[in-house]
Design a protein around this motif. Sequence first.
Motif, PDB file in Angstrom:
ATOM      1  N   TRP A 140       0.830  -1.208   0.000  1.00  0.00           N
ATOM      2  CA  TRP A 140       0.000   0.000   0.000  1.00  0.00           C
ATOM      3  C   TRP A 140       0.863   1.256   0.000  1.00  0.00           C
ATOM      4  N   LYS A 141       2.042   1.196   0.566  1.00  0.00           N
ATOM      5  CA  LYS A 141       2.915   2.373   0.644  1.00  0.00           C
ATOM      6  C   LYS A 141       3.416   2.821  -0.727  1.00  0.00           C
ATOM      7  N   LEU A 179      11.356   2.404  -0.980  1.00  0.00           N
ATOM      8  CA  LEU A 179      10.140   1.597  -0.950  1.00  0.00           C
ATOM      9  C   LEU A 179      10.206   0.345  -1.825  1.00  0.00           C
ATOM     10  N   ALA A 201       8.813   1.297   5.622  1.00  0.00           N
ATOM     11  CA  ALA A 201       8.057   1.881   4.514  1.00  0.00           C
ATOM     12  C   ALA A 201       7.148   3.010   4.990  1.00  0.00           C
ATOM     13  N   ASP A 202       6.587   2.871   6.199  1.00  0.00           N
ATOM     14  CA  ASP A 202       5.768   3.951   6.771  1.00  0.00           C
ATOM     15  C   ASP A 202       6.573   5.247   6.821  1.00  0.00           C
ATOM     16  N   ARG A 215       7.646   6.577   3.272  1.00  0.00           N
ATOM     17  CA  ARG A 215       6.511   7.179   2.569  1.00  0.00           C
ATOM     18  C   ARG A 215       6.188   8.547   3.163  1.00  0.00           C
ATOM     19  N   GLU A 216       6.238   8.680   4.474  1.00  0.00           N
ATOM     20  CA  GLU A 216       5.973   9.977   5.086  1.00  0.00           C
ATOM     21  C   GLU A 216       7.015  11.007   4.649  1.00  0.00           C
ATOM     22  N   ASP A 269      -5.980   4.760   9.194  1.00  0.00           N
ATOM     23  CA  ASP A 269      -4.633   5.320   9.330  1.00  0.00           C
ATOM     24  C   ASP A 269      -4.060   5.139  10.728  1.00  0.00           C
TER      25      ASP A 269
END
Length: 196
Positions: free
Chosen positions: A21-22, A42, A149-150, A153-154, A167
């Motif tokens: 999803w990321k 990623l 990955a969180d 992605r941020e 979320d």
Amino acid sequence: MTGPKSELHHYLRAGRDALLWKLDGLGEYDIRRPLTPTGTNLLGLVKHLAGCESGYFGTVFGRPCPEPMPWLTEDAEPNADMWATADETRAEIVGLYRRVCAHSDATIEALSLESMGRVPHWPEGKNEVTLHRVLVHMTAETHRHAGHADIVRELVDGAAGMVAGNDNLAPGDAAWWSDYRARVESAATEAARRSS
């Protein structure tokens, strides 16, 4: 879910979904660009986990994945599994990961939690493992990299959260998050001042 194997498998699948999803909504550069001093990116995380799953749920239990992964050979350059070359497409890497996961799922379904395997790269005397141990290991490994990955992605575009539709973050708009971050920074600065 019924039973420990189903529960473990559920959490492994959830980690896989969170990781993939990321990548959603990002272009080629953003899924590949290194955002830490060690090059974490990623698409590289997806490629790395494809290799991990192929080994732990394939080779370890005598059920090798049919897909070649040249970045895992002994003569491959260090960290070749942690990034995608310009010639390796997103579709290829994500497709490989999905196929490897399907192969892993077949191994998980076919074997009991007590089924024995051997991890070739673990030290002798510690390399005999059960499917139960490998499921725990790969679930932890997958969620660890989903956490990476969180953060990546941020850093790319500010998108944060656990999974699509949930979320798992405190409610707040951009101003609230800016104030929150400032308070965390202030506490860190004050603690450092007090300790010196």
